[in-house]
Design a protein around this motif. Structure first.
Motif, PDB file in Angstrom:
ATOM      1  N   VAL A   7      11.272 -48.275  45.116  1.00  0.00           N
ATOM      2  CA  VAL A   7      11.620 -48.826  43.711  1.00  0.00           C
ATOM      3  C   VAL A   7      12.509 -50.257  44.156  1.00  0.00           C
ATOM      4  CG1 VAL A   7      12.051 -47.220  42.228  1.00  0.00           C
ATOM      5  CG2 VAL A   7      13.736 -47.937  43.739  1.00  0.00           C
ATOM      6  N   SER A   8      12.314 -51.451  43.388  1.00  0.00           N
ATOM      7  CA  SER A   8      13.070 -52.627  43.813  1.00  0.00           C
ATOM      8  C   SER A   8      13.768 -53.364  42.428  1.00  0.00           C
ATOM      9  CB  SER A   8      12.112 -53.764  44.627  1.00  0.00           C
ATOM     10  OG  SER A   8      12.725 -54.692  44.914  1.00  0.00           O
ATOM     11  N   ASP A   9      14.652 -54.019  42.728  1.00  0.00           N
ATOM     12  CA  ASP A   9      15.361 -54.638  41.387  1.00  0.00           C
ATOM     13  C   ASP A   9      16.425 -55.671  42.238  1.00  0.00           C
ATOM     14  OD1 ASP A   9      15.188 -54.347  38.272  1.00  0.00           O
ATOM     15  OD2 ASP A   9      17.072 -55.094  38.982  1.00  0.00           O
ATOM     16  N   PHE A  10      16.744 -56.540  41.379  1.00  0.00           N
ATOM     17  CA  PHE A  10      17.980 -57.515  41.824  1.00  0.00           C
ATOM     18  C   PHE A  10      18.990 -56.830  42.083  1.00  0.00           C
ATOM     19  CE2 PHE A  10      19.610 -61.235  42.682  1.00  0.00           C
ATOM     20  CZ  PHE A  10      20.951 -61.497  41.929  1.00  0.00           C
ATOM     21  N   LYS A  11      19.473 -55.607  41.271  1.00  0.00           N
ATOM     22  CA  LYS A  11      20.675 -54.846  41.846  1.00  0.00           C
ATOM     23  C   LYS A  11      20.448 -53.665  41.986  1.00  0.00           C
ATOM     24  CE  LYS A  11      25.439 -54.390  40.173  1.00  0.00           C
ATOM     25  NZ  LYS A  11      26.314 -54.680  39.018  1.00  0.00           N
ATOM     26  N   GLY A  12      19.694 -53.019  41.192  1.00  0.00           N
ATOM     27  CA  GLY A  12      19.496 -51.297  41.398  1.00  0.00           C
ATOM     28  C   GLY A  12      20.646 -50.555  41.132  1.00  0.00           C
ATOM     29  N   GLY A  13      20.709 -49.377  41.345  1.00  0.00           N
ATOM     30  CA  GLY A  13      21.595 -48.301  40.942  1.00  0.00           C
ATOM     31  C   GLY A  13      21.030 -46.905  41.064  1.00  0.00           C
ATOM     32  N   ALA A  14      21.928 -45.900  40.695  1.00  0.00           N
ATOM     33  CA  ALA A  14      21.480 -44.576  40.786  1.00  0.00           C
ATOM     34  C   ALA A  14      20.564 -44.025  39.732  1.00  0.00           C
ATOM     35  CB  ALA A  14      22.742 -43.742  40.850  1.00  0.00           C
ATOM     36  N   TYR A  15      20.217 -44.948  38.967  1.00  0.00           N
ATOM     37  CA  TYR A  15      19.484 -44.363  37.509  1.00  0.00           C
ATOM     38  C   TYR A  15      18.059 -45.184  37.495  1.00  0.00           C
ATOM     39  CZ  TYR A  15      23.913 -42.690  35.959  1.00  0.00           C
ATOM     40  OH  TYR A  15      25.235 -41.944  35.558  1.00  0.00           O
ATOM     41  N   ALA A  16      17.211 -44.278  37.306  1.00  0.00           N
ATOM     42  CA  ALA A  16      15.870 -44.843  37.156  1.00  0.00           C
ATOM     43  C   ALA A  16      15.735 -46.237  36.389  1.00  0.00           C
ATOM     44  CB  ALA A  16      14.731 -43.884  36.777  1.00  0.00           C
ATOM     45  N   ARG A  17      16.398 -46.300  35.194  1.00  0.00           N
ATOM     46  CA  ARG A  17      16.203 -47.154  34.492  1.00  0.00           C
ATOM     47  C   ARG A  17      17.039 -48.565  34.920  1.00  0.00           C
ATOM     48  NH1 ARG A  17      20.552 -44.193  32.069  1.00  0.00           N
ATOM     49  NH2 ARG A  17      22.680 -45.175  32.096  1.00  0.00           N
ATOM     50  N   SER A  18      17.668 -48.475  36.090  1.00  0.00           N
ATOM     51  CA  SER A  18      18.324 -49.734  36.970  1.00  0.00           C
ATOM     52  C   SER A  18      17.137 -50.235  37.601  1.00  0.00           C
ATOM     53  CB  SER A  18      19.394 -49.303  37.427  1.00  0.00           C
ATOM     54  OG  SER A  18      20.348 -48.671  36.929  1.00  0.00           O
ATOM     55  N   TRP A  19      16.106 -49.977  37.736  1.00  0.00           N
ATOM     56  CA  TRP A  19      14.951 -50.613  38.917  1.00  0.00           C
ATOM     57  C   TRP A  19      13.715 -50.944  37.936  1.00  0.00           C
ATOM     58  CZ3 TRP A  19      16.501 -50.868  43.729  1.00  0.00           C
ATOM     59  CH2 TRP A  19      17.506 -49.870  44.186  1.00  0.00           C
ATOM     60  N   ALA A  20      13.649 -52.009  38.157  1.00  0.00           N
ATOM     61  CA  ALA A  20      12.230 -52.722  37.437  1.00  0.00           C
ATOM     62  C   ALA A  20      10.980 -52.685  37.940  1.00  0.00           C
ATOM     63  CB  ALA A  20      12.495 -54.174  37.179  1.00  0.00           C
ATOM     64  N   TYR A  21      10.994 -52.513  39.153  1.00  0.00           N
ATOM     65  CA  TYR A  21       9.623 -52.263  40.065  1.00  0.00           C
ATOM     66  C   TYR A  21       9.415 -51.032  40.576  1.00  0.00           C
ATOM     67  CZ  TYR A  21       9.950 -57.323  39.187  1.00  0.00           C
ATOM     68  OH  TYR A  21      10.143 -58.565  38.478  1.00  0.00           O
ATOM     69  N   TRP A  22       8.089 -50.425  40.484  1.00  0.00           N
ATOM     70  CA  TRP A  22       7.990 -49.118  41.017  1.00  0.00           C
ATOM     71  C   TRP A  22       6.546 -49.087  41.835  1.00  0.00           C
ATOM     72  CZ3 TRP A  22      10.903 -44.545  40.192  1.00  0.00           C
ATOM     73  CH2 TRP A  22      12.189 -44.530  39.283  1.00  0.00           C
ATOM     74  N   GLY A  23       6.652 -48.427  42.901  1.00  0.00           N
ATOM     75  CA  GLY A  23       5.273 -48.134  43.595  1.00  0.00           C
ATOM     76  C   GLY A  23       4.369 -47.104  42.899  1.00  0.00           C
ATOM     77  N   GLN A  24       3.478 -46.796  43.458  1.00  0.00           N
ATOM     78  CA  GLN A  24       2.567 -45.741  42.834  1.00  0.00           C
ATOM     79  C   GLN A  24       3.085 -44.080  43.301  1.00  0.00           C
ATOM     80  OE1 GLN A  24       1.760 -47.320  45.501  1.00  0.00           O
ATOM     81  NE2 GLN A  24       1.059 -45.866  46.966  1.00  0.00           N
ATOM     82  N   GLY A  25       3.773 -44.176  44.213  1.00  0.00           N
ATOM     83  CA  GLY A  25       4.327 -42.931  44.729  1.00  0.00           C
ATOM     84  C   GLY A  25       3.465 -42.337  45.856  1.00  0.00           C
ATOM     85  N   THR A  26       4.046 -41.532  46.785  1.00  0.00           N
ATOM     86  CA  THR A  26       3.499 -40.748  47.946  1.00  0.00           C
ATOM     87  C   THR A  26       4.252 -39.566  47.892  1.00  0.00           C
ATOM     88  OG1 THR A  26       2.927 -41.098  50.507  1.00  0.00           O
ATOM     89  CG2 THR A  26       5.094 -41.730  49.565  1.00  0.00           C
ATOM     90  N   GLN A  27       2.714 -38.660  48.199  1.00  0.00           N
ATOM     91  CA  GLN A  27       3.518 -37.046  48.194  1.00  0.00           C
ATOM     92  C   GLN A  27       3.963 -36.809  49.589  1.00  0.00           C
ATOM     93  OE1 GLN A  27       3.038 -34.631  45.723  1.00  0.00           O
ATOM     94  NE2 GLN A  27       4.304 -33.376  46.977  1.00  0.00           N
ATOM     95  N   VAL A  28       4.971 -36.086  49.427  1.00  0.00           N
ATOM     96  CA  VAL A  28       5.624 -35.359  50.672  1.00  0.00           C
ATOM     97  C   VAL A  28       5.775 -33.824  50.324  1.00  0.00           C
ATOM     98  CG1 VAL A  28       7.694 -35.044  51.875  1.00  0.00           C
ATOM     99  CG2 VAL A  28       7.087 -37.230  51.374  1.00  0.00           C
ATOM    100  N   THR A  29       5.115 -33.263  51.205  1.00  0.00           N
ATOM    101  CA  THR A  29       5.090 -31.567  51.098  1.00  0.00           C
ATOM    102  C   THR A  29       5.757 -30.973  52.038  1.00  0.00           C
ATOM    103  OG1 THR A  29       3.156 -31.715  49.656  1.00  0.00           O
ATOM    104  CG2 THR A  29       3.602 -29.557  50.710  1.00  0.00           C
TER     105      THR A  29
END
Length: 121
Positions: A96-118
């Protein structure tokens, strides 16, 4: 518009290590904070780690402190080194990326597609 692409996920046995990478599509990524979230099946998305634009400030979830390390370089990339992996670390990991960010998902504007870790026991 910032596009984020994760790589480095996979399967590993408990106690093993993986390194996730995140590449941003724009040069101005250098001025943004970045972080990692994860989501396990049937669970809500949760904060894992974040790093400030300068790299001087880092935050971690209690569950990964001492095992995971977040970092970034002078290009458009950020990383999550994961050591001593446990089965409960199994999830889809999102950059995730954003100008400021934080501990909550709503604080981040940009998201990648995700990668699986098992992580198997």
């Amino acid at each position: 518009q910032v596009q984020l692409v994760e790589s480095g996920g996979g399967s590993v046995q408990a106690g093993g290590s993986l390194r996730l990478s995140c590449a941003a599509s724009v040069r101005t990524f250098r001025n943004y904070a970045m972080g990692w979230f994860r989501q396990a099946p049937g669970k809500e998305r949760e904060f894992v780690a974040s790093i400030s634009w300068s790299g001087n400030s880092k935050d971690y979830a209690d569950s990964v402190k001492g095992r995971f390390t977040i970092s970034r370089d002078n290009t458009n990339s950020a990383y999550l080194q994961m050591n001593s992996l446990k089965p409960e670390d199994t999830a889809v990991y999102y950059c995730v990326s954003d100008f400021k960010g934080g501990a909550y998902a709503r604080s981040w504007a940009y998201w990648g597609q995700g990668t699986q870790v098992t992580v198997s026991s």
